[in-house]
Design a protein around this motif. Sequence first.
Motif, PDB file in Angstrom:
ATOM      1  N   PHE A 136       0.859  -1.183   0.000  1.00  0.00           N
ATOM      2  CA  PHE A 136       0.000   0.000   0.000  1.00  0.00           C
ATOM      3  C   PHE A 136       0.896   1.234   0.000  1.00  0.00           C
ATOM      4  CE2 PHE A 136      -2.457   3.292   2.199  1.00  0.00           C
ATOM      5  CZ  PHE A 136      -3.688   3.199   1.592  1.00  0.00           C
ATOM      6  N   ILE A 137       0.706   2.122  -0.940  1.00  0.00           N
ATOM      7  CA  ILE A 137       1.528   3.321  -1.055  1.00  0.00           C
ATOM      8  C   ILE A 137       0.976   4.406  -0.129  1.00  0.00           C
ATOM      9  CG2 ILE A 137       2.405   5.111  -2.610  1.00  0.00           C
ATOM     10  CD1 ILE A 137       3.512   2.258  -3.102  1.00  0.00           C
ATOM     11  N   THR A 138       1.823   4.897   0.769  1.00  0.00           N
ATOM     12  CA  THR A 138       1.370   5.905   1.732  1.00  0.00           C
ATOM     13  C   THR A 138       1.670   7.328   1.261  1.00  0.00           C
ATOM     14  OG1 THR A 138       3.448   5.738   2.976  1.00  0.00           O
ATOM     15  CG2 THR A 138       1.634   4.306   3.666  1.00  0.00           C
TER      16      THR A 138
ATOM     17  N   SER B 193       6.884  12.025  -6.342  1.00  0.00           N
ATOM     18  CA  SER B 193       6.722  12.181  -7.787  1.00  0.00           C
ATOM     19  C   SER B 193       5.253  12.229  -8.195  1.00  0.00           C
ATOM     20  CB  SER B 193       7.428  11.038  -8.514  1.00  0.00           C
ATOM     21  OG  SER B 193       8.787  10.988  -8.174  1.00  0.00           O
ATOM     22  N   PHE B 194       4.425  11.439  -7.501  1.00  0.00           N
ATOM     23  CA  PHE B 194       2.993  11.372  -7.824  1.00  0.00           C
ATOM     24  C   PHE B 194       2.185  11.427  -6.522  1.00  0.00           C
ATOM     25  CE2 PHE B 194       5.257   9.336 -11.283  1.00  0.00           C
ATOM     26  CZ  PHE B 194       4.643   9.858 -12.418  1.00  0.00           C
ATOM     27  N   PRO B 195       2.082  12.598  -5.898  1.00  0.00           N
ATOM     28  CA  PRO B 195       1.396  12.714  -4.601  1.00  0.00           C
ATOM     29  C   PRO B 195      -0.033  12.186  -4.615  1.00  0.00           C
ATOM     30  CG  PRO B 195       2.543  14.756  -5.158  1.00  0.00           C
ATOM     31  CD  PRO B 195       2.603  13.891  -6.367  1.00  0.00           C
ATOM     32  N   GLU B 196      -0.691  12.263  -5.758  1.00  0.00           N
ATOM     33  CA  GLU B 196      -2.093  11.830  -5.844  1.00  0.00           C
ATOM     34  C   GLU B 196      -2.239  10.309  -5.697  1.00  0.00           C
ATOM     35  OE1 GLU B 196      -0.440  11.549 -10.008  1.00  0.00           O
ATOM     36  OE2 GLU B 196      -0.271  12.935  -8.310  1.00  0.00           O
ATOM     37  N   GLN B 197      -1.139   9.572  -5.792  1.00  0.00           N
ATOM     38  CA  GLN B 197      -1.212   8.113  -5.670  1.00  0.00           C
ATOM     39  C   GLN B 197      -1.072   7.636  -4.225  1.00  0.00           C
ATOM     40  OE1 GLN B 197      -2.242   6.453  -8.096  1.00  0.00           O
ATOM     41  NE2 GLN B 197      -1.848   7.838  -9.815  1.00  0.00           N
ATOM     42  N   GLY B 198      -0.765   8.535  -3.310  1.00  0.00           N
ATOM     43  CA  GLY B 198      -0.711   8.162  -1.899  1.00  0.00           C
ATOM     44  C   GLY B 198      -2.070   7.690  -1.416  1.00  0.00           C
TER      45      GLY B 198
ATOM     46  N   ALA C  45      -0.626  -2.410  -6.536  1.00  0.00           N
ATOM     47  CA  ALA C  45      -1.145  -3.226  -7.646  1.00  0.00           C
ATOM     48  C   ALA C  45      -2.155  -2.441  -8.483  1.00  0.00           C
ATOM     49  CB  ALA C  45      -1.786  -4.499  -7.101  1.00  0.00           C
ATOM     50  N   ASP C  46      -2.987  -1.634  -7.831  1.00  0.00           N
ATOM     51  CA  ASP C  46      -3.974  -0.831  -8.565  1.00  0.00           C
ATOM     52  C   ASP C  46      -3.289   0.241  -9.401  1.00  0.00           C
ATOM     53  OD1 ASP C  46      -5.820  -2.380  -7.288  1.00  0.00           O
ATOM     54  OD2 ASP C  46      -6.697  -0.773  -6.076  1.00  0.00           O
ATOM     55  N   ILE C  47      -2.259   0.857  -8.830  1.00  0.00           N
ATOM     56  CA  ILE C  47      -1.513   1.882  -9.562  1.00  0.00           C
ATOM     57  C   ILE C  47      -0.829   1.257 -10.773  1.00  0.00           C
ATOM     58  CG2 ILE C  47       0.370   3.553  -9.418  1.00  0.00           C
ATOM     59  CD1 ILE C  47      -0.216   3.685  -6.356  1.00  0.00           C
ATOM     60  N   ALA C  48      -0.206   0.085 -10.566  1.00  0.00           N
ATOM     61  CA  ALA C  48       0.489  -0.602 -11.657  1.00  0.00           C
ATOM     62  C   ALA C  48      -0.472  -0.971 -12.784  1.00  0.00           C
ATOM     63  CB  ALA C  48       1.180  -1.855 -11.116  1.00  0.00           C
TER      64      ALA C  48
ATOM     65  N   GLU D 108       7.941  -1.891 -11.826  1.00  0.00           N
ATOM     66  CA  GLU D 108       8.094  -0.696 -12.663  1.00  0.00           C
ATOM     67  C   GLU D 108       7.310   0.479 -12.083  1.00  0.00           C
ATOM     68  OE1 GLU D 108       8.666  -2.830 -17.055  1.00  0.00           O
ATOM     69  OE2 GLU D 108       6.654  -2.519 -16.215  1.00  0.00           O
ATOM     70  N   ALA D 109       6.126   0.196 -11.559  1.00  0.00           N
ATOM     71  CA  ALA D 109       5.327   1.261 -10.949  1.00  0.00           C
ATOM     72  C   ALA D 109       6.021   1.805  -9.706  1.00  0.00           C
ATOM     73  CB  ALA D 109       3.942   0.733 -10.595  1.00  0.00           C
ATOM     74  N   ALA D 110       6.614   0.911  -8.916  1.00  0.00           N
ATOM     75  CA  ALA D 110       7.338   1.337  -7.712  1.00  0.00           C
ATOM     76  C   ALA D 110       8.527   2.226  -8.081  1.00  0.00           C
ATOM     77  CB  ALA D 110       7.802   0.122  -6.921  1.00  0.00           C
ATOM     78  N   GLU D 111       9.223   1.872  -9.147  1.00  0.00           N
ATOM     79  CA  GLU D 111      10.335   2.703  -9.623  1.00  0.00           C
ATOM     80  C   GLU D 111       9.848   4.104  -9.983  1.00  0.00           C
ATOM     81  OE1 GLU D 111      13.917   0.480 -11.856  1.00  0.00           O
ATOM     82  OE2 GLU D 111      11.974   0.212 -12.848  1.00  0.00           O
ATOM     83  N   LYS D 112       8.710   4.151 -10.647  1.00  0.00           N
ATOM     84  CA  LYS D 112       8.169   5.425 -11.117  1.00  0.00           C
ATOM     85  C   LYS D 112       7.706   6.304  -9.954  1.00  0.00           C
ATOM     86  CE  LYS D 112       4.838   7.117 -14.588  1.00  0.00           C
ATOM     87  NZ  LYS D 112       3.846   6.710 -15.614  1.00  0.00           N
ATOM     88  N   LEU D 113       7.246   5.687  -8.872  1.00  0.00           N
ATOM     89  CA  LEU D 113       6.710   6.429  -7.727  1.00  0.00           C
ATOM     90  C   LEU D 113       7.797   7.042  -6.850  1.00  0.00           C
ATOM     91  CD1 LEU D 113       3.962   3.868  -6.681  1.00  0.00           C
ATOM     92  CD2 LEU D 113       3.506   6.242  -7.357  1.00  0.00           C
ATOM     93  N   GLN D 114       9.036   6.600  -6.999  1.00  0.00           N
ATOM     94  CA  GLN D 114      10.107   7.030  -6.091  1.00  0.00           C
ATOM     95  C   GLN D 114      10.349   8.536  -6.116  1.00  0.00           C
ATOM     96  OE1 GLN D 114      11.309   5.211  -3.892  1.00  0.00           O
ATOM     97  NE2 GLN D 114      11.680   3.128  -4.590  1.00  0.00           N
ATOM     98  N   PRO D 115      10.761   9.106  -4.946  1.00  0.00           N
ATOM     99  CA  PRO D 115      10.765   8.501  -3.613  1.00  0.00           C
ATOM    100  C   PRO D 115       9.343   8.410  -3.056  1.00  0.00           C
ATOM    101  CG  PRO D 115      11.482  10.766  -3.481  1.00  0.00           C
ATOM    102  CD  PRO D 115      11.291  10.479  -4.940  1.00  0.00           C
TER     103      PRO D 115
END
Length: 479
Positions: free
Chosen positions: A302-304, A308-313, A318-321, A330-337
């Motif tokens: 779960f992304i807290t 890079s993408f505050p709206e995905q917190g 899995a839903d974001i990916a 790949e989605a986790a890489e894109k969300l960093q940090p």
Amino acid sequence: MTYDTVIRKGSVVDGSGAAIFTADIALAEGRIQRISAPGSITEQADEIIDAEGLYLAPGFIDVHTHDDLEVIHKPQVPAKISQGVTTVIVGNCGISASPVTLESDPPDPLNLLGDRSRFAYPQFSDYARAVQKARPNVNVAALVGHTSLRNNHMDNLQRTASVAELAAMRAQLRSALEQGAIGLSSGLAYASAKSADTAEVLEMVAELAVQGGVYTTHLRTEFDRILEAMDEALLTAREHRVPLIVSHLKCAGRGNWGRSGDVLGALENATRYQQVACDCYPYTASSSTLDLAQVADDIEIFITWSESFPEQGGRPLADIAQEWNLSCYEAAEKLQPAGAVYHCMSDEDVKNILSHPLTMVGSDGLPNDPHPHPRLWGAFPRVLAHYGRDLGLFDLPQAVHKMSGLSATNFGLANRGFIREGYCADLVLFDYARLESLATYSEPLRTARGISQVWVNGVCAYSDGVMLDSRSGAFLFRG
């Protein structure tokens, strides 16, 4: 003598693990002045509390927190005082707010404490003074983070320290210990410290042998090679005869489930040669920065938060990916940090670890997280109510011991952790039948039910759901 407070007819759970007894307790000048049979304290008191039917315990000690800056910027510390926590140990996992000097943004995982502007304490004494000036609702004792020391003296954290860097790090640790730090913490699983070899850590721990203090460690791994990581931690502390505390002990990853007996066995065997303990939080999910090494398709993540993408917190990885048509990695890489909650443990392992006699309770909560793990607001009531009362994992005296007397003993907190005459009046009064942790993964900021009153150094800081601005916490210097 006129007392400040007399608590009458409470069922006393004194923090030692001994049987519950009924007593009247008188408080004055920040201390427990008398413990007597019900009805025997007849002197005047400014306040008399009828505690019949309620349980009185030592204020809980959260041995594993990241409240370093929370106690300064939000000194009421509502997440902790509302659970009955009266003392926090900060500076865990190699991450401390002091001593820290930053020339750019804080490296991961130092960023869990906040952005660069919040790190304003180049000396440990600067931090201690800031806490004293803030006058938080809780007592504060502080560890020095190994990663913080590395940050101060190394230009590249992806290698082990040089001889000169080690000398500078050790000198700064020595200074902090002399100024009252209670020990050293490491976080060898994080990228900013994993390149530190065992020799580097041994050099730091050697200073504890000279100055005194405990060594706490977030093991180099909590996954399949956990026993090797445990051996390294035990060796490091044993070499210099320093007390070891293994942080948030767990068996992480599905392939590691069921190994808690082996892990606890290694810790227990070590007690023949050295002083060891561990802490644990009462949940099957962990939480930290988003670590690509922990991204797996067989556990829920779960992304807290994400810079890079505050709206995905606040959304599952899995839903974001799926939305981005990418793999989870790949989605986790894109969300960093970013930050994440990892549902990576089995309940049986959590129960085995939590119930072990060497285990203390620590929340490991992240107050700077916009959608924190529920452990931040609910760890201590959950131990008592869910694992103790409802599941019968341990009785009430044992549960309270794990979050008070055992903790004070392992961390050397004098005159705290027990209900004894002359001890500091850190106390929590609660309704055991009603007690419940209401914080959940979806609603993590909910206040626990059943905590009646909390006193910190004899001053009431919380009463029937109301946060009081008592601000009576103290900075606890080593020794």
